[in-house]
Design an enzyme around this catalytic site. Structure first.
Site, mmCIF file in Angstrom:
data_model
loop_
_atom_site.group_PDB
_atom_site.id
_atom_site.type_symbol
_atom_site.label_atom_id
_atom_site.label_comp_id
_atom_site.label_asym_id
_atom_site.label_seq_id
_atom_site.Cartn_x
_atom_site.Cartn_y
_atom_site.Cartn_z
ATOM 1 N N ARG A 48 75.112 55.325 32.695
ATOM 2 C CA ARG A 48 74.399 56.414 34.236
ATOM 3 C C ARG A 48 75.491 57.595 33.862
ATOM 4 O O ARG A 48 76.231 57.733 33.400
ATOM 5 C CB ARG A 48 75.246 55.553 35.420
ATOM 6 C CG ARG A 48 75.520 54.356 35.658
ATOM 7 C CD ARG A 48 77.433 55.301 35.836
ATOM 8 N NE ARG A 48 77.031 56.333 37.196
ATOM 9 C CZ ARG A 48 77.957 56.852 36.754
ATOM 10 N NH1 ARG A 48 78.637 56.828 35.952
ATOM 11 N NH2 ARG A 48 78.063 58.350 37.592
ATOM 12 N N GLY A 49 74.897 58.838 34.845
ATOM 13 C CA GLY A 49 75.630 59.539 35.189
ATOM 14 C C GLY A 49 74.480 60.433 33.277
ATOM 15 O O GLY A 49 74.048 60.449 33.102
ATOM 16 N N ALA A 50 74.292 61.795 34.563
ATOM 17 C CA ALA A 50 73.402 62.977 34.014
ATOM 18 C C ALA A 50 73.253 63.011 32.687
ATOM 19 O O ALA A 50 72.084 62.324 31.635
ATOM 20 C CB ALA A 50 73.185 63.940 34.959
ATOM 21 N N ARG B 285 64.272 56.733 34.885
ATOM 22 C CA ARG B 285 65.266 56.945 36.069
ATOM 23 C C ARG B 285 64.565 58.610 35.932
ATOM 24 O O ARG B 285 64.685 59.462 35.637
ATOM 25 C CB ARG B 285 67.164 57.142 35.545
ATOM 26 C CG ARG B 285 67.417 55.727 36.606
ATOM 27 C CD ARG B 285 68.993 55.380 36.240
ATOM 28 N NE ARG B 285 69.170 56.030 37.591
ATOM 29 C CZ ARG B 285 70.171 55.933 38.295
ATOM 30 N NH1 ARG B 285 71.266 56.339 37.041
ATOM 31 N NH2 ARG B 285 71.201 56.535 39.915
ATOM 32 N N GLN C 257 80.125 54.040 42.433
ATOM 33 C CA GLN C 257 80.853 54.377 41.154
ATOM 34 C C GLN C 257 82.296 55.640 41.230
ATOM 35 O O GLN C 257 82.861 55.687 40.417
ATOM 36 C CB GLN C 257 80.048 55.806 40.890
ATOM 37 C CG GLN C 257 78.655 54.653 40.366
ATOM 38 C CD GLN C 257 77.773 54.866 41.173
ATOM 39 O OE1 GLN C 257 77.781 55.147 42.576
ATOM 40 N NE2 GLN C 257 76.151 55.269 41.351
ATOM 41 N N ASP D 132 72.523 66.283 39.033
ATOM 42 C CA ASP D 132 72.051 65.123 38.323
ATOM 43 C C ASP D 132 70.610 66.570 38.079
ATOM 44 O O ASP D 132 70.066 66.380 37.242
ATOM 45 C CB ASP D 132 71.490 64.268 39.259
ATOM 46 C CG ASP D 132 72.034 63.502 38.815
ATOM 47 O OD1 ASP D 132 72.965 63.101 39.688
ATOM 48 O OD2 ASP D 132 72.272 62.652 37.738
ATOM 49 N N ASN E 33 72.274 65.643 43.632
ATOM 50 C CA ASN E 33 73.766 64.442 43.033
ATOM 51 C C ASN E 33 73.614 63.533 44.769
ATOM 52 O O ASN E 33 73.473 63.210 44.857
ATOM 53 C CB ASN E 33 74.610 64.649 43.614
ATOM 54 C CG ASN E 33 76.231 64.699 42.663
ATOM 55 O OD1 ASN E 33 75.535 64.720 40.940
ATOM 56 N ND2 ASN E 33 77.511 64.304 43.060
ATOM 57 N N LYS E 34 74.375 62.070 43.914
ATOM 58 C CA LYS E 34 74.694 61.193 44.322
ATOM 59 C C LYS E 34 75.020 61.450 46.005
ATOM 60 O O LYS E 34 75.540 62.283 46.398
ATOM 61 C CB LYS E 34 76.050 60.848 43.622
ATOM 62 C CG LYS E 34 76.369 59.410 44.291
ATOM 63 C CD LYS E 34 74.863 58.551 44.441
ATOM 64 C CE LYS E 34 74.831 57.758 42.961
ATOM 65 N NZ LYS E 34 73.465 57.429 42.604
HETATM 66 O O1 MRU Z 1 73.914 57.487 40.205
HETATM 67 P P1 MRU Z 1 73.890 57.898 39.081
HETATM 68 O O2 MRU Z 1 75.306 56.681 39.262
HETATM 69 O O3 MRU Z 1 73.825 57.293 37.807
HETATM 70 O O4 MRU Z 1 74.566 59.273 39.852
HETATM 71 C C1 MRU Z 1 75.200 60.291 39.066
HETATM 72 C C2 MRU Z 1 75.848 61.232 39.897
HETATM 73 O O5 MRU Z 1 75.571 61.203 40.911
HETATM 74 C C3 MRU Z 1 76.565 61.865 38.974
HETATM 75 O O6 MRU Z 1 77.432 62.666 39.678
HETATM 76 C C4 MRU Z 1 75.750 63.151 38.044
HETATM 77 O O7 MRU Z 1 75.244 62.437 37.517
HETATM 78 C C5 MRU Z 1 76.740 63.818 37.494
HETATM 79 S S1 MRU Z 1 77.217 62.915 36.162
HETATM 80 C C6 MRU Z 1 78.056 64.229 35.103
#
Ligand code: MRU
Length: 369
Positions: A54-56, A95, A208, A249, A259-260
């Protein structure tokens, strides 16, 4: 980044035969360190969908490798264009929020449109996937260098006393390939001897922050303290937060940022307390096709079970514990939107700019990356 004495990246091509990629299974960390081998487009789709990765930025890199794996599935009987189109559509649907997914798949498809022969498709998609992976690493390093200057300034103004940085979710090296986005300035500052300390939001529902960011910082020897998601505001009021850095994201061309969930509330509290709020992101996370974040960014809604239960370690087993009455229903929006006017600046591989359309466009048009 370091795990014990070993340097790891979050994804790599298996060099024994180049027909699979391996990832660190983030859904098991910090309790178990397991590697998963992805051999098919399906494997990549499921790993993204189920958040084994996970993570963009990492989602983008994995999807690029997914397109490479799709070329390996081509046989003499395959309708090649249809097969690649289906694979690209399938991966894009894994996603919805992180724009890096779409960006990486589109880059692969543009590249693949130039070739017909199987061997050429395989070779060029492999090269593109590797390029994307190594570019993301370079970008994160540069984000780190640009962001470190901001931390350095704060440290100077505090006469070398510890700089307290608050972050939300995991925008660390696990979410990228190496360094991270929000964490890259922290790692670089720490390595340079600047005193830093990180307030880590636990980041319900999947935690996370507690599970991944804490694990990363621990492994790198960066001082940190875990806090519940609602503690940040109080710490800001007390003067215990000097700067907030989060990831993104998807950031629109006007600077609105997905973002999250919970990021927006941190930005609001930061504004009220006059604390700088930065978003660190590679330019691959900017979506220039949209402007209004709230209207145009698709926000993922995930399974309510992630809210109804908490996952943790008990007796050496990863277990799920219910935290509410049996009939409770839950809403699970995975992201929220922070409007551009709450963002002090965007830290990118091309430098720092304000979250304003003209500045973002100017930065994007610059050649250097
Ligand atoms: O749902 P996730 O864990 O994929 O969400 C990730 C985030 O919100 C991160 O902050 C975002 O992807 C930036 S990653 C460098």
């Amino acid at each position: 980044m370091r795990i014990g004495d070993k340097h790891y990246e979050s994804i790599w091509l298996d060099s024994d035969d180049n027909t699979s990629v391996s990832i660190i299974d983030q859904s098991k960390l910090p309790f178990k360190f397991e590697i998963i081998r992805l051999k098919t487009v399906d494997d990549v789709f499921n790993a993204i969908r189920n958040m084994n990765l996970r993570g963009a930025p990492l989602i983008g890199v994995a999807a690029a490798y997914g397109m490479y794996l799709a070329t390996l599935e081509i046989t003499a009987y395959t309708k090649t264009r249809e097969h690649l189109r289906n694979a690209s559509r399938y991966l894009r649907s894994a996603r919805p929020t992180a724009v890096n997914l779409e960006w990486a798949v589109n880059r692969q498809m543009d590249n693949l449109s130039k070739y017909c022969r199987r061997d050429k498709l395989i070779a060029s998609s492999l090269k593109t996937a590797r390029d994307i992976a190594s570019e993301e690493t370079t970008k994160c390093r540069k984000i780190g260098e640009a962001g470190m200057e901001v931390i350095k300034k704060i440290s100077k103004s505090k006469k070398g006393r510890q700089v307290n940085i608050l972050t939300h979710c995991n925008a660390g090296w696990l979410a990228c390939v190496d360094y991270g986005t929000a964490t890259a300035p922290v790692y670089l500052a720490h390595d340079k001897g600047i005193k830093v300390h990180v307030w880590v939001d636990e980041t319900r529902p999947r935690n996370q922050g507690a599970r991944l960011t804490a694990w990363e910082l621990e492994n790198h020897g960066v001082p940190y303290t875990l806090i519940t998601d609602n503690t940040g505001g109080y710490l800001m009021q007390k003067g215990d937060v000097d700067i907030i850095i989060t990831g993104s994201d998807r950031t629109t061309v006007s600077g609105d940022t997905a973002n999250k969930s919970g990021t927006y509330l941190k930005a609001l509290a930061a504004r009220h307390n006059n604390i700088p709020f930065y978003v660190a992101l590679p330019t691959s996370s900017v979506d220039i096709s949209i402007s209004n974040g709230l209207k145009d960014i698709p926000v993922e809604e995930r399974d309510e079970k992630e809210v109804l239960y908490v996952e943790g370690l008990y007796d050496n087993e990863i277990i799920n514990a219910r935290i509410c009455p049996e009939k409770t229903r839950a809403a699970n929006y995975a992201f929220d939107i922070t409007p551009a006017d709450l963002i002090t600046g965007l830290i990118t591989e091309k430098g720092i700019c304000r979250a304003k359309e003209e500045e973002i466009r100017k930065l994007l048009s610059e050649k250097k990356n």
